[in-house]
Design an enzyme around this catalytic site. Structure first.
Site, PDB file in Angstrom:
ATOM      1  N   ASP A   9       0.813  -1.213   0.000  1.00 46.56           N
ATOM      2  CA  ASP A   9       0.000   0.000   0.000  1.00 46.56           C
ATOM      3  C   ASP A   9       0.845   1.260   0.000  1.00 46.56           C
ATOM      4  O   ASP A   9       2.049   1.242   0.294  1.00 46.56           O
ATOM      5  CB  ASP A   9      -0.960   0.001   1.188  1.00 46.56           C
ATOM      6  CG  ASP A   9      -0.248   0.012   2.540  1.00 46.56           C
ATOM      7  OD1 ASP A   9       0.767  -0.711   2.665  1.00 46.56           O
ATOM      8  OD2 ASP A   9      -0.701   0.716   3.455  1.00 46.56           O
ATOM      9  N   ASP A  51       8.579   4.555  -0.824  1.00 42.81           N
ATOM     10  CA  ASP A  51       7.891   3.886   0.284  1.00 42.81           C
ATOM     11  C   ASP A  51       6.680   3.128  -0.230  1.00 42.81           C
ATOM     12  O   ASP A  51       5.570   3.628  -0.197  1.00 42.81           O
ATOM     13  CB  ASP A  51       7.477   4.929   1.310  1.00 42.81           C
ATOM     14  CG  ASP A  51       6.964   4.322   2.602  1.00 42.81           C
ATOM     15  OD1 ASP A  51       7.140   3.111   2.806  1.00 42.81           O
ATOM     16  OD2 ASP A  51       6.373   5.073   3.400  1.00 42.81           O
ATOM     17  N   GLU A 105      -0.185  -1.112   5.648  1.00 39.13           N
ATOM     18  CA  GLU A 105       0.884  -0.729   6.583  1.00 39.13           C
ATOM     19  C   GLU A 105       0.795   0.739   6.958  1.00 39.13           C
ATOM     20  O   GLU A 105       1.221   1.133   8.047  1.00 39.13           O
ATOM     21  CB  GLU A 105       2.250  -1.022   5.949  1.00 39.13           C
ATOM     22  CG  GLU A 105       3.441  -0.846   6.887  1.00 39.13           C
ATOM     23  CD  GLU A 105       4.017   0.564   6.909  1.00 39.13           C
ATOM     24  OE1 GLU A 105       4.841   0.865   7.791  1.00 39.13           O
ATOM     25  OE2 GLU A 105       3.642   1.396   6.029  1.00 39.13           O
ATOM     26  N   GLU A 106       0.242   1.553   6.058  1.00 39.19           N
ATOM     27  CA  GLU A 106       0.266   3.004   6.249  1.00 39.19           C
ATOM     28  C   GLU A 106      -0.908   3.528   7.082  1.00 39.19           C
ATOM     29  O   GLU A 106      -1.074   4.745   7.201  1.00 39.19           O
ATOM     30  CB  GLU A 106       0.245   3.708   4.874  1.00 39.19           C
ATOM     31  CG  GLU A 106       1.419   3.377   3.972  1.00 39.19           C
ATOM     32  CD  GLU A 106       2.719   4.019   4.404  1.00 39.19           C
ATOM     33  OE1 GLU A 106       2.735   4.651   5.487  1.00 39.19           O
ATOM     34  OE2 GLU A 106       3.713   3.898   3.684  1.00 39.19           O
TER      35      GLU A 106
END
Length: 358
Positions: A77, A101, A131-132
């Site tokens: 993501d 990223d 993850e974000e």
């Protein structure tokens, strides 16, 4: 804008071209299914890999009976797109949402998964979602909970952006609130009240005079920090406030447990009402492990402590030493003009390939 409709992934593309292809798969947190589908389909085309899926998390493994197993992991993501798609190249820079990223790291792992048919260690490749965003949505966390056996290994490399330099372990983080109370009164007759905001002075003085600990672990120096990050208080412009809340954040070295970190913070603010609101344990770098030593040698022999929290902590909780290592630049993460060096992508892949195929 060019066509961003999903098409099959070609894992034989060079690292830069594959990164661009991944970047042009929009995959903002919560919307990773199309990319996860493409990653799964591409990996299933390689007979040397066993591929499993749980939600939008894809895990591929070799099963060669090697003495060691290493995990290479990366999240699929990105943060919300900021008019930075499609990707484009300018010199050595690939621009676009997620280049640093961390789709460049994902591209390197995918290329290795496709091409390393006889690695010197068994390998597990993990590609996960969310993850974000909030920790309870994190796909790696779901795998830890539901399929920890898929993540069993001797060592793990989380391919977060590090500028192609090893960053060992990660700091833990603790957030807490200190509640200060007083007596409400009219501001014109303030002596009838007790100003809760004024009581914040002692808390801030303790923070101002706090001496942050530095500690060396596996040759890496971690620098702790204890800071106020928010103050809430006040009722109206003519009222003496009867409550003030200070939010503090403690970033602590990974040699402290959660209990030790909380005990330390309570000692610093002895005498005040303190409530812990959030915890995330740190992760030891594990650079003394044999796999870690050879990894460090293969990647240039330099390492630094990770200042911040990453998913290496999830591996650490499973007893798997882990480091961060990826081609992206951490200072460029989440920026509108995010980019990654094409040469760093190639260098990262070359070093990992030399370690795993040598």
């Amino acid at each position: 804008m060019s066509d961003l409709n999903p098409t099959p992934l070609d894992l034989t593309l060079d690292g830069g071209a594959l990164t661009a292809r991944l970047v042009d798969f929009p995959s903002v947190s919560g919307d990773e299914q199309a990319l996860a589908d493409a990653v799964e389909a591409a990996l299933r085309g390689y007979p040397h890999l066993t591929v499993d899926r749980h939600g939008n998390n894809v895990v591929a493994r070799t099963n060669l009976g090697r003495a060691e197993r290493v995990v290479l992991a990366g999240h699929l993501d990105t943060v919300p797109i900021a008019d930075n798609l499609p990707s484009y190249v300018d010199g050595d820079r690939l621009y676009g949402c997620g280049t640093s990223d961390m789709k460049s790291g994902v591209a390197v792992a995918l290329r290795l998964a496709a091409s390393l048919t006889e690695p010197n260690r068994d390998l597990t490749y993990v590609f996960y979602d969310c993850e974000e965003v909030e920790a309870h949505r994190n796909g790696l966390g779901h795998l830890v909970k539901d399929h920890p056996d898929w993540l069993a290994a001797d060592f793990a490399v989380l391919m977060e952006p590090t500028g192609a330099m090893v960053e060992g372990g990660c700091q833990g983080t603790l957030r807490a609130q200190i509640r200060l109370t007083g007596v409400r009164a009219h501001a014109a007759r303030s002596w009838l009240g007790d100003n809760a905001i004024h009581h914040a002075a002692e808390v801030l003085t303790r923070l101002e005079t706090y001496e942050a600990r530095r500690v060396e672990i596996d040759g890496l120096e971690y620098h702790e920090g204890l800071n106020a990050v928010r103050i809430d208080g006040g009722v109206a412009g003519n009222v003496i406030p009867d409550e003030c809340v200070i939010t503090i954040n403690f970033r602590y070295a990974p040699d402290r447990s959660e209990a030790e970190a909380e005990k330390h913070v309570r000692e610093v603010f002895d005498g005040f009402e303190l409530t812990v609101t959030d915890f995330a344990a740190g992760a030891l770098p594990g650079l003394a492990q044999p796999a870690a030593r050879t990894f460090l040698e293969a990647t240039g022999g330099r390492a630094r402590a990770k200042f911040g929290w990453t998913d290496v902590a999830r591996f650490s909780a499973l007893g798997v030493p882990a480091v961060n290592y990826g081609p992206g630049e951490p200072d460029l993460a989440h920026k509108r003009d995010e980019w990654c060096s094409l040469s760093a992508i190639a260098e990262t892949e070359e070093r990992l390939r030399g370690w795993l195929a040598g």
